[in-house]
Design an enzyme around this catalytic site. Structure first.
Site, PDB file in Angstrom:
ATOM      1  N   HIS A  74       0.846  -1.362  -0.037  1.00  0.00           N
ATOM      2  CA  HIS A  74      -0.057   0.068  -0.232  1.00  0.00           C
ATOM      3  C   HIS A  74       0.843   1.286  -0.004  1.00  0.00           C
ATOM      4  O   HIS A  74       0.472   2.321  -0.392  1.00  0.00           O
ATOM      5  CB  HIS A  74      -0.997  -0.186   1.293  1.00  0.00           C
ATOM      6  CG  HIS A  74      -0.162   0.280   2.468  1.00  0.00           C
ATOM      7  ND1 HIS A  74       0.018  -0.940   3.239  1.00  0.00           N
ATOM      8  CD2 HIS A  74      -0.254   1.380   3.144  1.00  0.00           C
ATOM      9  CE1 HIS A  74       0.685  -0.071   4.484  1.00  0.00           C
ATOM     10  NE2 HIS A  74       0.450   1.077   4.369  1.00  0.00           N
ATOM     11  N   ASP A 112       0.047  -7.432   1.200  1.00  0.00           N
ATOM     12  CA  ASP A 112       0.491  -6.088   1.673  1.00  0.00           C
ATOM     13  C   ASP A 112       1.862  -6.087   1.433  1.00  0.00           C
ATOM     14  O   ASP A 112       2.569  -5.294   2.309  1.00  0.00           O
ATOM     15  CB  ASP A 112      -0.057  -5.555   2.801  1.00  0.00           C
ATOM     16  CG  ASP A 112       0.084  -4.112   2.911  1.00  0.00           C
ATOM     17  OD1 ASP A 112       0.300  -3.370   2.026  1.00  0.00           O
ATOM     18  OD2 ASP A 112       0.187  -3.553   3.909  1.00  0.00           O
ATOM     19  N   SER A 191       4.957   2.339   7.802  1.00  0.00           N
ATOM     20  CA  SER A 191       4.407   1.120   6.859  1.00  0.00           C
ATOM     21  C   SER A 191       5.577   0.792   6.318  1.00  0.00           C
ATOM     22  O   SER A 191       6.250   1.752   5.524  1.00  0.00           O
ATOM     23  CB  SER A 191       3.269   1.452   6.062  1.00  0.00           C
ATOM     24  OG  SER A 191       2.202   1.644   6.869  1.00  0.00           O
TER      25      SER A 191
END
Length: 336
Positions: A74, A112, A191
């Site tokens: 993402h 992901d 992230s």
């Protein structure tokens, strides 16, 4: 004669507690120093009619000396207006001062995970560990670039294991299984960064903030290593799909006696219209064998869901109440 003034000032703490605290600090410092050169700060750019515009930021972990770097899907998949989720490019900054352009090699929204490649070499690759060896309460360290602050370090413990995290790609939803839950503080920009054990091995890729004081990380294990290899080699992941979400569960006593094992995978959800539903699988069934191979963990199922399983007829053995049932299912290709 000893007096109070002769004793070291521990602030009223037990000397053993002070020693433990110091040992904790040494571990965190050692891990941070070891991993900092391997963690990159990503600045994402997207081409528009007005030129290159910033579209986000994140973190990443070096995989190989010649430029392969691991991050979250993402982070490098733009979701801006008109982008259709196309991968973006940008620059990766390292603690040695280098800023290197990168491009996306491959990304997999359903795990992901993404692999990018920077225009440079002599990177300091991180050592990948195995999240299956983690235990609840174990020390972990998160290293990333929250809010643009490069090389930020937070420490905490593994709060829970075996969590599931839904991931979407187009109309397809897949559950990322065995996600690691930690109380190490994660913030925007973390992230794609590393979740590291006390020996400096990357055991997870930080992916989401679950709530105040809680963070989630995609585990590094046999299944995700296969995904990373496919992304590096082919730029995509081709996988079989049966349409269940599940988690590990101890077998009841009669199941342990009959099978000689202690655990299986409990089905918690069956997707409508899926191969699992057509085969007659139900929520609360305990999968104990698939394709004549013992199943004790979710990883055991995922390892069998490679491209070679697509279209094959597989036997799945489940424990339903006190009955052992053999059912047949045919996985289909998972499409976004």
């Amino acid at each position: 004669m000893s007096t109070v003034l002769d004793q070291p000032d521990l602030g009223g703490a037990d000397p053993r507690e002070a020693e433990a605290l110091d040992a904790y600090s040494r571990v965190v410092v050692d891990v941070a120093e070891r991993l900092a050169p391997s963690v990159a700060n990503l600045r994402l750019m997207r081409r528009t009619r007005a030129g290159q515009v910033p579209t986000g930021a994140g973190s990443a972990v070096a995989l190989t000396p010649d430029g392969f770097v691991l991050t979250s899907a993402h982070v490098v998949s733009s979701r801006g207006p008109g982008s259709q989720g196309r991968p973006v490019a940008g620059r990766a900054s390292f603690v040695d001062g280098r800023e290197l352009n990168f491009h996306v090699v491959g990304l997999d929204p359903l795990s992901d995970l993404a692999v990018i490649r920077v225009d440079g070499d002599e990177l300091a690759p991180a050592v990948l560990g195995d999240a299956e060896a983690l235990r609840v309460g174990q020390l972990v360290v998160a290293i990333g670039n929250p809010n643009g602050f490069a090389g930020s370090v937070t420490a905490g413990v593994v709060s829970a294991l075996g969590r599931s995290l839904p991931a979407r790609a187009g109309r397809t939803t897949r559950f990322i299984d065995n996600v690691i839950q930690t109380d190490a503080a994660l913030n925007p920009g973390n992230s794609g960064g590393a979740l590291v054990d006390s020996r400096g091995r990357v055991v997870g890729i930080n992916t989401a903030v679950a709530g105040v004081g809680l963070g989630l990380a995609v585990p590094i294990n046999a299944a995700t290593r296969q995904i990373i290899g496919s992304l590096m080699r082919d730029g995509r992941v081709r996988r079989a799909y049966i349409g269940i979400a599940g988690g590990p569960r101890p077998l009841p006593p009669h199941g342990r006696v009959r099978l000689g094992r202690t655990s299986g995978v409990e089905i918690v959800e069956v997707s409508p219209g899926s191969p699992a539903e057509r085969a007659g699988l139900r929520a609360e069934d305990l999968i104990v064998e698939l394709d004549q191979r013992p199943i004790e963990r979710v990883d055991d199922v995922q390892r069998l869901m490679g491209d070679e399983a697509i279209g094959r007829r597989l036997t799945v053995r489940v424990l339903r109440g006190e009955k052992l049932l053999d059912l047949e299912l045919s996985p289909v290709e998972l499409r976004e």
